[in-house]
Design an enzyme around this catalytic site. Structure first.
Site, PDB file in Angstrom:
ATOM      1  N   GLY A  35      38.313  68.041  73.168  1.00  0.00           N
ATOM      2  CA  GLY A  35      38.957  67.083  72.270  1.00  0.00           C
ATOM      3  C   GLY A  35      38.001  66.518  71.237  1.00  0.00           C
ATOM      4  CD  GLN A  56      45.793  23.145  65.895  1.00  0.00           C
ATOM      5  OE1 GLN A  56      45.102  23.013  66.896  1.00  0.00           O
ATOM      6  NE2 GLN A  56      45.745  22.300  64.874  1.00  0.00           N
ATOM      7  CD  GLU A 108      43.037  62.876  62.333  1.00  0.00           C
ATOM      8  OE1 GLU A 108      42.015  63.561  62.444  1.00  0.00           O
ATOM      9  OE2 GLU A 108      44.066  63.281  61.767  1.00  0.00           O
TER      10      GLU A 108
END
Length: 383
Positions: free
Chosen positions: A133, A280, A364
């Site tokens: 790979g 918040q 990739e």
């Protein structure tokens, strides 16, 4: 939420508007259903090709769109905001075109590129193997020279568009040298002996077909060798640098989509008589998500502008891929948190975005490989 984009020309602004319009009308309404059904939207790639969106970063004199890479990547991001799997498909198709564009003979460009760049044919990029790979020098699938050309045997793994592509840009071993014994071939998808395995059962990007491709003595014409024998690894690696930027842009699109949905939800949902965006704890979380998304976008654009200027961008491509995909994973996880229990169910898209983001850290080149690439660049330039 509309992204404020820095674009180099009125033409680029018009292009982004066109992409957003097509994506809103043709992609967004289909995305959830196709993902749920794991259906590959082949016809949409024809549509995008007819609109000129599969040729954008290539020169006009070979039939491309002549757009800077920084513009092309923002097109990818716009598509990914609506449907990540389609954006990944466009990136992979562009990757599959690169060898013919950059290394093809005049005859190969003449014969192959019109259909490739015009959307008549869809490409796949066949580099990975089950045991190789992240180490392409360990490839075993082989092409043997014959009097008629070549004959390929072996398997390729994790192939996007596997079983659907009209051609397979295939990197096959033609010699024993680990790095210098690999060659690049343009393999017709109808070739005898070429077959696709069962689709992978994936966590995300389920509408994108991913399979193992089997080469059982597949004949390849002598005129379908791209570049020189033994040049394949160099071709693959130059393409991957650009491909990493494509995935970075897709990852930012996923993050932006999750952020947009989380903001809308937080502005509508109330607790204790107050919109949750005004608490918040939630508001600051959304602020961090927005800051991270914009920073990731700036990172991939910096790398793209170096590429457009003809400068070395390899380190910056790895940084962009690393930053953008880690950001996508973080932002989508936080988007689920903003929605609480609602974010964990399929009624809302943020759980899908979270599943989609994960694979961007893997393909990739894994983010561990990106760190290796970056550290090696740092070591080479140390004084």
């Amino acid at each position: 939420m509309t992204v404020e984009r820095e674009l180099p020309s009125d033409e680029a602004h018009d292009l982004i508007d066109l992409v957003a319009d097509i994506a809103d009308k043709e992609l967004a309404p289909r995305a959830a259903g196709f993902e749920e059904a794991e259906t590959f939207p082949r016809e949409l790639f024809t549509l995008l090709g007819e609109a000129g969106l599969l040729s954008l970063p290539f020169a006009e004199d070979i039939g491309g769109g002549g757009q800077p890479y920084s513009v092309y990547l923002q097109v990818l991001e716009e598509i990914a905001i609506r449907w990540a799997a389609v954006a990944v498909g466009v990136s992979v198709h562009t990757l599959s075109c690169h060898p013919v564009v950059a290394y093809g003979t005049p005859a190969q460009r003449r014969d192959l590129l019109p259909a490739m760049l015009g959307g008549e044919t869809l490409g796949a990029y066949c580099l990975s193997e089950a045991h190789a790979g992240s180490d392409p020098s360990a490839l075993r699938a082989r092409a043997t020279e014959t009097p008629e050309g070549w004959r390929a045997a072996g398997s390729k793994s994790w192939i996007t568009h596997g079983g659907w592509a009209d051609y397979y840009t295939s990197f096959l071993r033609t010699g024993d040298d680990p790095r210098g014994g690999i060659s690049c071939f343009h393999v017709d998808g109808r070739s005898p002996g070429l077959s696709a395995g069962a689709p992978e059962r994936k966590m995300g990007l389920r509408s994108s077909a991913t399979t193992t491709m089997h080469y059982d003595e597949v004949p390849i014409g002598a005129d379908r060798l791209i570049g020189r024998p033994g040049q394949g690894l160099a071709i693959a690696l130059t393409a991957l640098d650009a491909g990493r930027l494509g995935i970075a842009a897709v990852a930012v699109g996923i993050a932006q989509s999750a952020l947009d949905y989380a903001v809308r939800y937080a502005c509508e949902r109330e607790t204790f008589g107050t919109r949750i965006v005004d608490h918040q704890g939630v508001g600051f979380l959304l602020a961090d998500m927005a800051a991270a998304t914009e920073a990731a976008r700036a990172t991939y654009l910096t790398a793209a502008r170096r590429k457009d200027a003809g400068r070395d961008y390899r380190k910056q491509a790895s940084i962009a891929k690393l930053v953008a995909t880690d950001t996508a994973m973080s932002v989508t996880t936080q988007a689920v948190q903003v929605l609480g229990g609602a974010g964990y169910v399929r009624d809302h898209p943020v759980e899908r975005h979270m599943r989609e983001a994960k694979v961007t850290q893997i393909f990739e080149g894994t983010n561990q490989i990106q760190r290796l690439v970056i550290s090696r660049h740092l070591a080479r330039t140390a004084r």
